[in-house]
Design a protein around this motif. Sequence first.
Motif, PDB file in Angstrom:
ATOM      1  N   MET A   1       3.883   2.740  15.694  1.00 54.09           N
ATOM      2  CA  MET A   1       3.846   3.505  14.428  1.00 54.09           C
ATOM      3  C   MET A   1       5.201   3.446  13.733  1.00 54.09           C
ATOM      4  O   MET A   1       6.214   3.801  14.310  1.00 54.09           O
ATOM      5  CB  MET A   1       3.476   4.968  14.722  1.00 54.09           C
ATOM      6  N   SER A   2       5.169   3.019  12.533  1.00 54.91           N
ATOM      7  CA  SER A   2       6.425   2.964  11.772  1.00 54.91           C
ATOM      8  C   SER A   2       6.800   4.341  11.248  1.00 54.91           C
ATOM      9  O   SER A   2       5.943   5.131  10.871  1.00 54.91           O
ATOM     10  CB  SER A   2       6.255   1.997  10.600  1.00 54.91           C
ATOM     11  N   ILE A   3       8.108   4.618  11.237  1.00 56.26           N
ATOM     12  CA  ILE A   3       8.573   5.882  10.661  1.00 56.26           C
ATOM     13  C   ILE A   3       8.764   5.743   9.154  1.00 56.26           C
ATOM     14  O   ILE A   3       9.106   6.693   8.471  1.00 56.26           O
ATOM     15  CB  ILE A   3       9.904   6.348  11.302  1.00 56.26           C
ATOM     16  N   TRP A   4       8.567   4.534   8.648  1.00 57.32           N
ATOM     17  CA  TRP A   4       8.814   4.284   7.231  1.00 57.32           C
ATOM     18  C   TRP A   4       7.600   4.582   6.371  1.00 57.32           C
ATOM     19  O   TRP A   4       6.458   4.485   6.823  1.00 57.32           O
ATOM     20  CB  TRP A   4       9.248   2.818   7.021  1.00 57.32           C
ATOM     21  N   SER A   5       7.861   4.858   5.104  1.00 61.17           N
ATOM     22  CA  SER A   5       6.778   5.099   4.147  1.00 61.17           C
ATOM     23  C   SER A   5       5.991   3.803   3.940  1.00 61.17           C
ATOM     24  O   SER A   5       6.463   2.711   4.249  1.00 61.17           O
ATOM     25  CB  SER A   5       7.367   5.560   2.814  1.00 61.17           C
ATOM     26  N   GLU A   6       4.773   3.960   3.399  1.00 57.35           N
ATOM     27  CA  GLU A   6       3.915   2.800   3.135  1.00 57.35           C
ATOM     28  C   GLU A   6       4.632   1.776   2.258  1.00 57.35           C
ATOM     29  O   GLU A   6       4.604   0.579   2.526  1.00 57.35           O
ATOM     30  CB  GLU A   6       2.632   3.250   2.419  1.00 57.35           C
ATOM     31  N   SER A   7       5.298   2.264   1.207  1.00 57.12           N
ATOM     32  CA  SER A   7       5.919   1.322   0.272  1.00 57.12           C
ATOM     33  C   SER A   7       7.086   0.594   0.942  1.00 57.12           C
ATOM     34  O   SER A   7       7.292  -0.602   0.716  1.00 57.12           O
ATOM     35  CB  SER A   7       6.373   2.038  -0.998  1.00 57.12           C
ATOM     36  N   THR A   8       7.825   1.301   1.784  1.00 59.53           N
ATOM     37  CA  THR A   8       8.932   0.644   2.487  1.00 59.53           C
ATOM     38  C   THR A   8       8.389  -0.398   3.466  1.00 59.53           C
ATOM     39  O   THR A   8       8.954  -1.483   3.611  1.00 59.53           O
ATOM     40  CB  THR A   8       9.791   1.689   3.219  1.00 59.53           C
ATOM     41  N   GLN A   9       7.269  -0.066   4.105  1.00 59.00           N
ATOM     42  CA  GLN A   9       6.682  -1.039   5.038  1.00 59.00           C
ATOM     43  C   GLN A   9       6.221  -2.306   4.319  1.00 59.00           C
ATOM     44  O   GLN A   9       6.413  -3.414   4.817  1.00 59.00           O
ATOM     45  CB  GLN A   9       5.495  -0.404   5.765  1.00 59.00           C
ATOM     46  N   SER A  10       5.604  -2.138   3.156  1.00 59.49           N
ATOM     47  CA  SER A  10       5.149  -3.353   2.473  1.00 59.49           C
ATOM     48  C   SER A  10       6.351  -4.151   1.972  1.00 59.49           C
ATOM     49  O   SER A  10       6.352  -5.381   1.944  1.00 59.49           O
ATOM     50  CB  SER A  10       4.171  -3.016   1.344  1.00 59.49           C
ATOM     51  N   ARG A  11       7.427  -3.434   1.600  1.00 60.61           N
ATOM     52  CA  ARG A  11       8.664  -4.098   1.219  1.00 60.61           C
ATOM     53  C   ARG A  11       9.231  -4.896   2.407  1.00 60.61           C
ATOM     54  O   ARG A  11       9.676  -6.037   2.250  1.00 60.61           O
ATOM     55  CB  ARG A  11       9.675  -3.041   0.761  1.00 60.61           C
ATOM     56  N   ALA A  33      16.461   0.462   5.410  1.00 61.88           N
ATOM     57  CA  ALA A  33      16.551   1.669   6.242  1.00 61.88           C
ATOM     58  C   ALA A  33      17.508   2.681   5.606  1.00 61.88           C
ATOM     59  O   ALA A  33      17.259   3.893   5.637  1.00 61.88           O
ATOM     60  CB  ALA A  33      17.025   1.307   7.648  1.00 61.88           C
ATOM     61  N   MET A  34      18.586   2.190   5.006  1.00 59.50           N
ATOM     62  CA  MET A  34      19.530   3.096   4.349  1.00 59.50           C
ATOM     63  C   MET A  34      18.900   3.750   3.123  1.00 59.50           C
ATOM     64  O   MET A  34      19.108   4.931   2.857  1.00 59.50           O
ATOM     65  CB  MET A  34      20.802   2.339   3.932  1.00 59.50           C
ATOM     66  N   ALA A  35      18.125   2.960   2.385  1.00 58.54           N
ATOM     67  CA  ALA A  35      17.468   3.513   1.196  1.00 58.54           C
ATOM     68  C   ALA A  35      16.467   4.589   1.610  1.00 58.54           C
ATOM     69  O   ALA A  35      16.265   5.573   0.900  1.00 58.54           O
ATOM     70  CB  ALA A  35      16.777   2.401   0.415  1.00 58.54           C
ATOM     71  N   GLU A  43      17.581   6.190  14.192  1.00 58.21           N
ATOM     72  CA  GLU A  43      16.135   5.931  14.083  1.00 58.21           C
ATOM     73  C   GLU A  43      15.879   4.729  13.174  1.00 58.21           C
ATOM     74  O   GLU A  43      15.010   3.904  13.447  1.00 58.21           O
ATOM     75  CB  GLU A  43      15.402   7.160  13.526  1.00 58.21           C
ATOM     76  N   GLY A  44      16.658   4.653  12.100  1.00 56.40           N
ATOM     77  CA  GLY A  44      16.505   3.536  11.162  1.00 56.40           C
ATOM     78  C   GLY A  44      16.801   2.207  11.844  1.00 56.40           C
ATOM     79  O   GLY A  44      16.078   1.223  11.662  1.00 56.40           O
ATOM     80  N   MET A  45      17.860   2.203  12.654  1.00 54.94           N
ATOM     81  CA  MET A  45      18.221   0.954  13.351  1.00 54.94           C
ATOM     82  C   MET A  45      17.165   0.576  14.389  1.00 54.94           C
ATOM     83  O   MET A  45      16.842  -0.600  14.571  1.00 54.94           O
ATOM     84  CB  MET A  45      19.599   1.097  13.998  1.00 54.94           C
ATOM     85  N   THR A  46      16.618   1.578  15.059  1.00 56.42           N
ATOM     86  CA  THR A  46      15.557   1.319  16.051  1.00 56.42           C
ATOM     87  C   THR A  46      14.325   0.742  15.359  1.00 56.42           C
ATOM     88  O   THR A  46      13.684  -0.191  15.856  1.00 56.42           O
ATOM     89  CB  THR A  46      15.209   2.618  16.794  1.00 56.42           C
ATOM     90  N   GLU A  47      14.033   1.275  14.176  1.00 56.07           N
ATOM     91  CA  GLU A  47      12.882   0.779  13.412  1.00 56.07           C
ATOM     92  C   GLU A  47      13.103  -0.693  13.012  1.00 56.07           C
ATOM     93  O   GLU A  47      12.201  -1.523  13.151  1.00 56.07           O
ATOM     94  CB  GLU A  47      12.697   1.656  12.168  1.00 56.07           C
TER      95      GLU A  47
END
Lengths: 206, 437
Positions: A1-11, A33-35, A43-47
């Motif tokens: 499961m990604s911790i990122w939003s849908e739009s960030t994932q598609s990006r 991840a910074m944005a 968490e961002g780096m792990t993602e």
Amino acid sequence: MSIWSESTQSRAKEILAKYPEKRSAVMPLLYLAMAEDGWLTEEGMTEVAEWVGITPAQVQSVASFYTMFKRERTGKYLVSLCTSISCMLLGSDDVLAAIEDESGVPHGETDEEGLISVEHAECIGACGGAVACQVNYELIEGLTAEKGRELVRWLKKARPEAVNTDEMQELFGGQRSFEWALPSDVGAAGPFPAFEPYGTATKDPQ
Amino acid sequence: MSYPKVITKRMEDHPTDSHTIERYEATGGYVQAKAAVAKTRDELVETVKESGLLGRGGAAFSTGLKWSFLAPARPAYLVVNGDESEPGTFKDRQLLERDPHQMLEGVIITAIANEVHHAFVYIRGEYPKPARRLQDAVDEAYVKGYFGKGIFGSEYDLELTVHLGGGAYICGEETALINSLEGQRGEPRLKPPYFPAAKGLYMMPTIVNNVETMANIPHIFEMGVDAYRALGHGDDTGTFMTSLSGHVNKPGNYELPHGITWRELIYDVGGGVPGDRELKMWIPGGASAPWFNPDDHLDLPITKGDTGQAGSMLGSGAVVVMDDTTCVVRAAERVVRFFSHESCGQCTPCREGTTWLEMILRRIEDGQGRPIDADLLLDVSDNISVGLAWPPRQTTICPLGPSAVSPITSIMRHFNDEVMAHITEGACPLAKTEVHA
């Protein structure tokens, strides 16, 4: 499961598609991840590690090499003042002192509210427009100590959603390295470079 | 004084829209790229070799020769080096912002010449606006079919990715740049075996060329080798871009013919030193270059050969002018601090040496210098670059460490009295570099 939003994932998927090998996407994904978080969290780096298929330690090793990946809480506005040779000759140390004084933030630190971070930068390629400054990597050329103070007061008062180089140059800038021609209509909403393909650029509301 | 313009002609003639594909094509753009599709690798490489074009990133190596070294394995890659970070340098920024298609046409021709189907443009992270402008241009060119599948209606596929760096000067070194583009730390690789033309990106043959180099390519084909060579001066063919900054009345980027003198550059082109103060010294080719002074160098012609014989280099084309109010220790400290900050830390002489040089210079400037410090500066420098020779000898993987020695030898050779005065007087004799608006 990604911790990122849908739009960030598609990006992230679009970014990965630009490279023959996944690992090349590490740096763009770190900006993403910074944005997402405002700075580079663990968490961002792990993602990022999961997206690219390497270990979090490998991602941290890369992130720690580059000054633009901020692994500590960084203000909404990162003010970077160039103090390399050409800017030093034109008085950058006084401009930095003025910015530190007006913001109450010594270079290398962030205010308590998380609004402003100040750093001195090595040459940012605007030597013909010394003294050069960037806010979230959006450039201002020909900054003076007094205009530096005005810039800090403006950031504190106006609190723009995103900062844009052309707007700030108009308000606070002076001598330019060259004529810039057409303005850019996007800006940076955090301490990372505003670049549309990375999803880090924000349409400037002004 | 007016000089012939080549790579800055369009932006000068059409200041408001030189960056658009419409203007680019209306002024002869993409004709050479289209023609290149039908040419052979040998034909293209030979033309660039004969043009005498030298890489504009700093090393001034023959571009055509570099291409001819490409190993036969495929896929091959092209990486354009837009990591412009040498203090004093801002020419590529202007080329990217004001005429991105010119550089992209160079990329297409270079890709075809080297059988490349995926090119990358690596732009320093602190250049988001140039990157945005370039990406807009790339998108325009994709829509036109100049990138993508079957460019210009041919069978040739060419993809292009714009990549942002992370704020590390060392990534301008081509093998560090390749590591960075692979998603690694930007540490330079050992040469041999990692010559990019043999083992580059993803361990495949790779051409790394600078932005200004790419901008020159279409013009070589458009005007022909003879006309291109005639623009230059002997072995220095074509024009060159210089970024002028520091204590000059008219700082900026200038496209100039090789062979004009430093006097012409600083006083005619640059409008001289503000307030009619005296010229004290200048950096002739980026922070890595040993400094010049008016007594010895003002009337030297600006060519690779003359500059090299005088013990320096044209490097990245950055000229930083310093007037007589400038403290040499403070100026050297600022340049050395840069290299200390940007050292990747792999090699001990560079990592430790640059740090020590910075600390010693700082204490001299602060009036805390010890009598032994002048010798110590030279001793530490000698450990980084044995013999303090020019061109510098290298104890390290890449030239970053030896570059930090240039300001030391410059001030110790020409301004030894001023350095010693700091130590004997216990204070900077110039107090502080005066601020000029």
